[in-house]
Design an enzyme around this catalytic site. Structure first.
Site, PDB file in Angstrom:
ATOM      1  N   GLY A 279       0.802  -1.215   0.000  1.00  0.00           N
ATOM      2  CA  GLY A 279       0.000   0.000   0.000  1.00  0.00           C
ATOM      3  C   GLY A 279       0.834   1.264   0.000  1.00  0.00           C
ATOM      4  O   GLY A 279       0.299   2.356   0.062  1.00  0.00           O
ATOM      5  N   CYS A 280       2.145   1.105  -0.062  1.00  0.00           N
ATOM      6  CA  CYS A 280       3.046   2.252  -0.102  1.00  0.00           C
ATOM      7  C   CYS A 280       3.579   2.402  -1.519  1.00  0.00           C
ATOM      8  O   CYS A 280       3.860   1.407  -2.182  1.00  0.00           O
ATOM      9  CB  CYS A 280       4.213   2.057   0.868  1.00  0.00           C
ATOM     10  SG  CYS A 280       3.700   1.932   2.592  1.00  0.00           S
ATOM     11  N   ALA A 281       3.732   3.629  -1.963  1.00  0.00           N
ATOM     12  CA  ALA A 281       4.248   3.880  -3.304  1.00  0.00           C
ATOM     13  C   ALA A 281       5.713   3.473  -3.403  1.00  0.00           C
ATOM     14  O   ALA A 281       6.174   3.003  -4.436  1.00  0.00           O
ATOM     15  CB  ALA A 281       4.086   5.349  -3.671  1.00  0.00           C
ATOM     16  N   SER A 282       6.454   3.638  -2.322  1.00  0.00           N
ATOM     17  CA  SER A 282       7.862   3.247  -2.300  1.00  0.00           C
ATOM     18  C   SER A 282       7.989   1.939  -1.529  1.00  0.00           C
ATOM     19  O   SER A 282       7.026   1.426  -0.971  1.00  0.00           O
ATOM     20  CB  SER A 282       8.707   4.352  -1.653  1.00  0.00           C
ATOM     21  OG  SER A 282       8.155   4.717  -0.422  1.00  0.00           O
TER      22      SER A 282
END
Length: 133
Positions: free
Chosen positions: A49-52
């Site tokens: 759920g994190c872009a990175s």
């Protein structure tokens, strides 16, 4: 119910009027964190759920919540450092009682993070709460 280390960040933020200075402070906090052991950067510690790329590893010891974390993005590493100041060292029974959204709101982060970063921060908080439950 924030820890003293987090209260220090709140006080420091009050002295920084410019958001660029605040971002720099968050990034520096991330750089100053103890590096997470690369052996812990495995699928089980990866936060979805994190872009990175983000990894959080929880280690409860004698009823006390501890965690380490890392990211490939500097600002996200700084957000992990903020969460570390908010949660690390709390009794396991108190982790669920922390209103991270309200505490981080005291820093004004919600108004200055992109939607993707906000979603990633929520995912990290959820992971911490799940692991402490």
């Amino acid at each position: 119910m924030a820890q003293a280390a987090f209260e220090e960040v709140v006080e420091d933020f009050e002295f920084l009027e410019d958001w660029e200075d605040r971002y720099r402070m968050v990034i520096e906090m991330g750089k100053d964190m103890t590096p997470m052991d690369d052996a812990l950067k495995v699928p089980a510690t990866k936060v979805e759920g994190c872009a990175s790329q983000v990894w959080l590893h929880m280690t409860p010891e004698s009823g006390v919540f501890h965690f380490s974390g890392d990211s490939d993005a500097l600002i996200v590493k700084g957000l992990i450092a903020l969460l570390h100041r908010l949660y690390d060292g709390l009794p396991m029974t108190q982790v669920q009682a922390v209103d991270a959204r309200a505490e981080l709101g005291r820093l004004g982060l919600h108004d200055h993070l992109s939607a993707q970063r906000s979603n990633g921060l929520r995912a990290m908080i959820e992971r911490i709460r799940e692991q402490a439950a």
